[in-house]
Design an enzyme around this catalytic site. Sequence first.
Site, PDB file in Angstrom:
ATOM      1  N   GLU A  79      -5.687 -10.567  -1.558  1.00 13.74           N
ATOM      2  CA  GLU A  79      -7.178 -10.506  -0.121  1.00 13.74           C
ATOM      3  C   GLU A  79      -7.958 -10.886  -0.079  1.00 13.74           C
ATOM      4  O   GLU A  79      -9.179  -9.465   0.414  1.00 13.74           O
ATOM      5  CB  GLU A  79      -6.487  -9.400   0.520  1.00 13.74           C
ATOM      6  CG  GLU A  79      -4.767  -8.544   0.855  1.00 13.74           C
ATOM      7  CD  GLU A  79      -4.268  -7.718   1.791  1.00 13.74           C
ATOM      8  OE1 GLU A  79      -5.222  -7.039   2.246  1.00 13.74           O
ATOM      9  OE2 GLU A  79      -3.092  -7.649   1.678  1.00 13.74           O
ATOM     10  N   GLU A 112       0.795  -1.138   0.264  1.00 11.86           N
ATOM     11  CA  GLU A 112      -0.055   0.027   0.025  1.00 11.86           C
ATOM     12  C   GLU A 112       0.350   0.970   0.223  1.00 11.86           C
ATOM     13  O   GLU A 112       0.787   2.274   0.686  1.00 11.86           O
ATOM     14  CB  GLU A 112      -1.133   0.422   1.501  1.00 11.86           C
ATOM     15  CG  GLU A 112      -1.933  -1.228   1.430  1.00 11.86           C
ATOM     16  CD  GLU A 112      -2.234  -1.108   2.242  1.00 11.86           C
ATOM     17  OE1 GLU A 112      -3.047  -0.685   3.255  1.00 11.86           O
ATOM     18  OE2 GLU A 112      -4.015  -1.916   2.087  1.00 11.86           O
TER      19      GLU A 112
END
Length: 333
Positions: free
Chosen positions: A242, A135
């Site tokens: 995810e 991220e």
Amino acid sequence: MTAQKIPSLHKVYQNYFEIGAAVNAKTVETQRDLLIKHVNSLTAENEMKPENLQPEEGKFTFETADKIVRFAKENKMKMRGHTLVWHNQMPDWFFTTQSGSKVSREQLLDRMKTHIHTVVNHYKDDVYCWDVVNEAVEDKGTDLLRKSPWLEIIGKDFIEKAFEYAHEADPDALLFYNDYNESHPEKRDKIYTLVKSLIDKGVPIHGIGLQGHWNLEDPHLDDIRQAIEKYASLGLQLQLTELDISMFKWDDRRTDIKEPTEEMLEKQTDRYEKIFALLREYKDVITCVTFWGFADDYTWLDDFPVEGRKNWPFLFDENHEPKQSFWKVVRDL
Ligand code: HXH
């Protein structure tokens, strides 16, 4: 009820990609049998994050993560590593000196190197791939990278340094850049730009992790397809790292729904069916699809980001029974 024979999800998908689940110290016990039957890859939800592995400088605590690794090994599952460099779930000491001031670039690089070398080396024999950087891309506006202590203290080369350190520690490990909102066109293009620049510089990167925190409406199938196409054009392998399909838009404030409605379940079934059909089309570039959890009795989306809101994002319900979505995902395969 007549017993319907339930096929193993990872066996049904053996000619497509691996099927994974994120587990934690608790679900590895409570979902044990379900996991053994259906997945051949595991990720630790939190147990390999820096705050868990190095809560104090130089004090590495591998025990809980090691238990998860042992479970994976005993059941012939592969193990993904998550995550080495991130702006969240960092121990407090990492960015400050003993006197409380901000660390220097050299000191932070040194700490990063020690952390990555120690952790990657510890799991050398058992973890085949790492989410090296998680991220780092900014969601909004024109900035490419998110403001974080990593960026502010080291500068934008913190990303390549992280990959280089990981590669030094285990030249055989597959190294991934992992991010969310990966299918939204603006963020997709930024992630593409970042990863392309790493490749152009010769940084050892082997894959892109598409988190896949999706919901009943968003993102559109076309955007998922275009994201896959665009990332795949870089010549790296892709993984859904995810995946979950939330029943709610991110900040939907409804906390009064105590079980999923028929309408929700139907929409979710339709989403799962279409998404897996799409992912199967890209089996040559997608090597693993990991759910961020595995059954609806536990998800990080319970109470997050909306306190008091339960969620049901998986193919298995709270009793570990397959949902309608499961049957669509394994249909005709
Ligand atoms: C992932 N982040 C992480 O990779 C994983 O390690 C973690 O266990 C769960 C999900 C997804 C994420 C990204 C941004 C985000 C929330 C989740 O932004 C918010 C943070 C706080 C509140 C609202 C949004």
